[in-house]
Write an enzyme that holds these catalytic residues in place. Sequence first.
Site, PDB file in Angstrom:
ATOM      1  N   TYR A 161       0.847  -1.209   0.000  1.00 25.20           N
ATOM      2  CA  TYR A 161       0.000   0.000   0.000  1.00 25.20           C
ATOM      3  C   TYR A 161       0.879   1.254   0.000  1.00 25.20           C
ATOM      4  O   TYR A 161       0.636   2.205  -0.750  1.00 25.20           O
ATOM      5  CB  TYR A 161      -0.926  -0.023   1.218  1.00 25.20           C
ATOM      6  CG  TYR A 161      -1.830   1.183   1.312  1.00 25.20           C
ATOM      7  CD1 TYR A 161      -2.876   1.357   0.413  1.00 25.20           C
ATOM      8  CD2 TYR A 161      -1.645   2.148   2.305  1.00 25.20           C
ATOM      9  CE1 TYR A 161      -3.712   2.469   0.489  1.00 25.20           C
ATOM     10  CE2 TYR A 161      -2.466   3.257   2.389  1.00 25.20           C
ATOM     11  CZ  TYR A 161      -3.496   3.406   1.474  1.00 25.20           C
ATOM     12  OH  TYR A 161      -4.318   4.507   1.549  1.00 25.20           O
TER      13      TYR A 161
ATOM     14  N   ALA B 175     -11.855   8.044   9.282  1.00 32.77           N
ATOM     15  CA  ALA B 175     -13.026   7.230   9.649  1.00 32.77           C
ATOM     16  C   ALA B 175     -13.916   7.073   8.417  1.00 32.77           C
ATOM     17  O   ALA B 175     -14.728   7.938   8.107  1.00 32.77           O
ATOM     18  CB  ALA B 175     -13.784   7.915  10.773  1.00 32.77           C
TER      19      ALA B 175
HETATM   20  P1  NAD Z   1     -13.784   3.384   0.748  1.00 35.41           P
HETATM   21  O1  NAD Z   1     -13.504   1.931   0.618  1.00 35.41           O
HETATM   22  O2  NAD Z   1     -14.759   3.859   1.784  1.00 35.41           O
HETATM   23  O3  NAD Z   1     -14.204   3.978  -0.672  1.00 35.41           O
HETATM   24  C1  NAD Z   1     -13.488   3.652  -1.834  1.00 35.41           C
HETATM   25  C2  NAD Z   1     -14.416   3.715  -3.026  1.00 35.41           C
HETATM   26  O4  NAD Z   1     -13.625   3.409  -4.197  1.00 35.41           O
HETATM   27  C3  NAD Z   1     -15.548   2.676  -2.965  1.00 35.41           C
HETATM   28  O5  NAD Z   1     -16.798   3.294  -3.286  1.00 35.41           O
HETATM   29  C4  NAD Z   1     -15.150   1.647  -4.020  1.00 35.41           C
HETATM   30  O6  NAD Z   1     -16.279   1.030  -4.669  1.00 35.41           O
HETATM   31  C5  NAD Z   1     -14.366   2.507  -5.000  1.00 35.41           C
HETATM   32  N1  NAD Z   1     -13.439   1.698  -5.798  1.00 35.41           N
HETATM   33  C6  NAD Z   1     -12.577   0.741  -5.362  1.00 35.41           C
HETATM   34  N2  NAD Z   1     -11.944   0.169  -6.395  1.00 35.41           N
HETATM   35  C7  NAD Z   1     -12.400   0.780  -7.521  1.00 35.41           C
HETATM   36  C8  NAD Z   1     -12.149   0.615  -8.907  1.00 35.41           C
HETATM   37  N3  NAD Z   1     -11.315  -0.328  -9.355  1.00 35.41           N
HETATM   38  N4  NAD Z   1     -12.797   1.420  -9.790  1.00 35.41           N
HETATM   39  C9  NAD Z   1     -13.686   2.346  -9.356  1.00 35.41           C
HETATM   40  N5  NAD Z   1     -14.001   2.536  -8.055  1.00 35.41           N
HETATM   41  C10 NAD Z   1     -13.355   1.758  -7.150  1.00 35.41           C
HETATM   42  O7  NAD Z   1     -12.334   4.054   1.001  1.00 35.41           O
HETATM   43  P2  NAD Z   1     -11.849   5.468   1.597  1.00 35.41           P
HETATM   44  O8  NAD Z   1     -11.339   5.227   2.961  1.00 35.41           O
HETATM   45  O9  NAD Z   1     -12.869   6.521   1.350  1.00 35.41           O
HETATM   46  O10 NAD Z   1     -10.571   5.696   0.669  1.00 35.41           O
HETATM   47  C11 NAD Z   1     -10.580   6.517  -0.480  1.00 35.41           C
HETATM   48  C12 NAD Z   1      -9.153   6.873  -0.826  1.00 35.41           C
HETATM   49  O11 NAD Z   1      -8.522   7.471   0.305  1.00 35.41           O
HETATM   50  C13 NAD Z   1      -8.263   5.689  -1.228  1.00 35.41           C
HETATM   51  O12 NAD Z   1      -7.438   6.062  -2.315  1.00 35.41           O
HETATM   52  C14 NAD Z   1      -7.399   5.450   0.006  1.00 35.41           C
HETATM   53  O13 NAD Z   1      -6.167   4.873  -0.301  1.00 35.41           O
HETATM   54  C15 NAD Z   1      -7.259   6.861   0.520  1.00 35.41           C
HETATM   55  N6  NAD Z   1      -6.925   6.961   1.934  1.00 35.41           N
HETATM   56  C16 NAD Z   1      -7.776   6.459   2.879  1.00 35.41           C
HETATM   57  C17 NAD Z   1      -7.426   6.581   4.222  1.00 35.41           C
HETATM   58  C18 NAD Z   1      -8.311   6.040   5.315  1.00 35.41           C
HETATM   59  O14 NAD Z   1      -7.813   5.913   6.448  1.00 35.41           O
HETATM   60  N7  NAD Z   1      -9.578   5.749   5.063  1.00 35.41           N
HETATM   61  C19 NAD Z   1      -6.220   7.209   4.593  1.00 35.41           C
HETATM   62  C20 NAD Z   1      -5.388   7.708   3.593  1.00 35.41           C
HETATM   63  C21 NAD Z   1      -5.759   7.584   2.258  1.00 35.41           C
END
Ligand code: NAD
Length: 251
Positions: free
Chosen positions: A146, A180
């Site tokens: 990741y 969150a």
């Molecule tokens: P989440 O799982 O709640 O939402 C992710 C969304 O992306 C989902 O609706 C999913 O259907 C969609 N998705 C996944 N694969 C896909 C694909 N191949 N094509 C199209 N859509 C796709 O996740 P989140 O926590 O909201 O994370 C969103 C972004 O934030 C990610 O890039 C993640 O790496 C980044 N991020 C999250 C956190 C955290 O702690 N939640 C921290 C840092 C970065």
Amino acid sequence: MAQEFDGLTALVTGGASGIGAAVVRELQAAGARVAALDLRPDGAPEGALGVTADVADDESVRRGVETVIGAFGRLDIVVNNAGIGAQGTIEDNGDDEWHRVLDINVLGMVRVSRAALPHLRRSPSAAIVNTCSIAATAGLPQRALYSASKGAVMALTRAMAADHLPEGIRVNCVNPGTAATPWVERLLASAADPEAERAALAARQPQGRLVSADEVAGAVAYLASPRSGSTTGTVLAVDGGMDGLRLRPRP
Ligand code: NAD
């Protein structure tokens, strides 16, 4: 009253959940018309154009972008937010998993941006914002794959900013700390002791709590805004101080 994003349109990948859905709401509230490209767009906020697309599939991405252009007639802002997680050290994930995660987290942003560029070039205030992560700048245990994917996103952001500055397209990224979202809730649910895991994640952040999706969305909107015309190639941490601060232990 005129709003910041009046007349502009945005495409948010992963816009049906968590950070992406918060970004969709934030941009809509500021006057933009917004499309949510997602594997399952049904969860997209009300009023958004839900478009089914898989960022791992170039043809699907091109169709998705054309659907947005067909509906809105223009594209000004791209938020590359769709991403997936991976846990473990380098010994724990095989080559297939490395290819899958890099394909979605890194190439996904390339595919969407590539399909959007011809339209962004016609915008008077074009911006791309990538969702990167604290994992790009801090070494976190059990996150080798990741972190590598998000390190690539950070480098890609800067390289794209350099390439597209002459065309008037700004490119920036946000680096959230642990936020969150449904993703983190899924992770916690799979832990042996979810409450202890939640407390450990909160304690890892200097402010002692998880970041909210709305806080990340506010930072994305700032970078996407026509008012940020001189901001490009930057990495904006939204991590409660996790990357930059060294506090003394709490008493
Ligand atoms: P989440 O799982 O709640 O939402 C992710 C969304 O992306 C989902 O609706 C999913 O259907 C969609 N998705 C996944 N694969 C896909 C694909 N191949 N094509 C199209 N859509 C796709 O996740 P989140 O926590 O909201 O994370 C969103 C972004 O934030 C990610 O890039 C993640 O790496 C980044 N991020 C999250 C956190 C955290 O702690 N939640 C921290 C840092 C970065």
